[in-house]
Design a protein around this motif. Structure first.
Motif, PDB file in Angstrom:
ATOM      1  N   ASP A 169       0.763  -1.165   0.102  1.00  0.00           N
ATOM      2  CA  ASP A 169      -0.007  -0.047   0.150  1.00  0.00           C
ATOM      3  C   ASP A 169       0.925   1.362   0.025  1.00  0.00           C
ATOM      4  N   ALA A 170       2.014   1.201   0.024  1.00  0.00           N
ATOM      5  CA  ALA A 170       3.106   2.383   0.087  1.00  0.00           C
ATOM      6  C   ALA A 170       3.124   3.184  -1.320  1.00  0.00           C
ATOM      7  N   HIS A 171       3.352   4.464  -1.205  1.00  0.00           N
ATOM      8  CA  HIS A 171       3.604   5.206  -2.352  1.00  0.00           C
ATOM      9  C   HIS A 171       5.105   5.120  -2.730  1.00  0.00           C
ATOM     10  N   ILE A 172       5.134   5.589  -3.955  1.00  0.00           N
ATOM     11  CA  ILE A 172       6.792   5.513  -4.320  1.00  0.00           C
ATOM     12  C   ILE A 172       7.474   6.700  -3.644  1.00  0.00           C
ATOM     13  N   GLN A 173       6.852   7.702  -3.310  1.00  0.00           N
ATOM     14  CA  GLN A 173       7.690   8.759  -2.743  1.00  0.00           C
ATOM     15  C   GLN A 173       8.012   8.213  -1.145  1.00  0.00           C
ATOM     16  N   GLU A 174       7.257   7.491  -0.606  1.00  0.00           N
ATOM     17  CA  GLU A 174       7.558   6.956   0.893  1.00  0.00           C
ATOM     18  C   GLU A 174       8.626   5.902   0.716  1.00  0.00           C
ATOM     19  N   GLY A 175       8.458   5.082  -0.495  1.00  0.00           N
ATOM     20  CA  GLY A 175       9.397   4.120  -0.497  1.00  0.00           C
ATOM     21  C   GLY A 175      10.853   4.708  -0.795  1.00  0.00           C
ATOM     22  N   ALA A 186      13.835   0.414  -8.303  1.00  0.00           N
ATOM     23  CA  ALA A 186      13.970  -0.701  -7.325  1.00  0.00           C
ATOM     24  C   ALA A 186      12.690  -0.767  -6.241  1.00  0.00           C
ATOM     25  N   VAL A 187      12.309   0.587  -6.098  1.00  0.00           N
ATOM     26  CA  VAL A 187      11.005   0.636  -4.987  1.00  0.00           C
ATOM     27  C   VAL A 187       9.659   0.222  -5.997  1.00  0.00           C
ATOM     28  N   VAL A 188       9.814   0.496  -7.222  1.00  0.00           N
ATOM     29  CA  VAL A 188       8.319   0.127  -7.957  1.00  0.00           C
ATOM     30  C   VAL A 188       8.424  -1.430  -7.969  1.00  0.00           C
TER      31      VAL A 188
END
Length: 242
Positions: free
Chosen positions: A48-54, A203-205
């Motif tokens: 449920d995380a957003h890319i910016q948070e990641g 990587a985060v995506v």
């Protein structure tokens, strides 16, 4: 080394997937339940995380890794018989962590970073004129030692300067050179930061989509889905590379 690691992971995954056979020991069952619940919660947060948070989490993680690698670089080579091998590896890891941390900080907090360096930039631009004023007041040649290497370079490039210009002219020349150096540094920083940013986003995506895939496979017990995916991947690794 790779073959031994793959075999060990296959055995561990196989024992877990065996189900009740592997959970007959109450302490081992309690440990597995703790791991399953912890990973399930973590997987849901990642899903449920957003890319910016990641990206923010990755930047903090890179900073922590940089500190850890620096500590290991100081201690580990002193304890090993072949310190050069471990030093090279740890230096590579340290600079990699610093590059990720610095690149993400530059891209994600660009305005804040420039604001923090504002006074340094201002002093860099103003300093030639302060030096010119000091030279005028004292008569001591302050600017010439800074400009002589620049004039020497100009002469090598085919633009000789026969005599030094006036004091204020030298101040303007030095100021223009410093501004040019700052612009080059700014551009080079972006050139180094953009690839780090792109790779970090990918990587985060990838991690977020992996968490979603695990949730699709095992929505009620994410750790079981992870073990199933790992079992398939280990089989592919053994088939393709071993």
């Amino acid at each position: 080394m790779l073959k031994g690691t793959v075999i060990f992971l296959q055995v561990a995954v196989g024992i877990y997937l065996a189900g009740d056979i592997a959970r007959q020991n109450p302490k081992f069952d309690a440990f597995l339940s703790l791991v399953e619940n912890g990973y399930h919660n973590l997987n849901n947060r990642i899903r449920d995380a957003h890319i910016q948070e990641g990206m923010g989490l990755l930047r903090k993680l890179a900073g922590v890794c940089a500190v850890i690698f620096f500590g290991l670089l100081i201690t580990v080579p002193r304890l090993r018989a072949d310190p050069e091998r471990y030093s090279s590896l740890l230096i590579f890891c340290l600079f990699g962590a610093i590059a990720v941390w610095g690149g993400l900080a530059w891209c994600m907090q660009h305005t804040k970073t420039l604001g923090g360096a504002g006074w340094m930039i201002f002093l860099t631009i103003v300093s030639p004129f302060a030096m010119a004023l000091l030279e005028k007041q004292t008569g001591v040649p302050v600017l010439a030692p800074f400009l002589e290497p620049l004039f020497y370079l100009c002469a090598k490039l085919g633009f000789p300067i026969d005599s030094l210009p006036g004091t204020w002219a030298m101040a303007f020349i030095l100021c223009a050179f410093l501004i040019f150096a700052l612009l080059v540094q700014y551009i080079l920083t972006w050139i180094m930061a953009i690839p780090v940013m792109v790779l970090s986003v990918l990587a985060v995506v990838g991690v977020i989509h992996f968490a979603k895939m695990v949730n699709v496979i095992a929505p009620k017990k994410a750790f079981s889905g992870l073990m199933l995916v790992l079992f398939v991947l280990l089989g592919l690794v053994q088939y393709l590379w071993l």
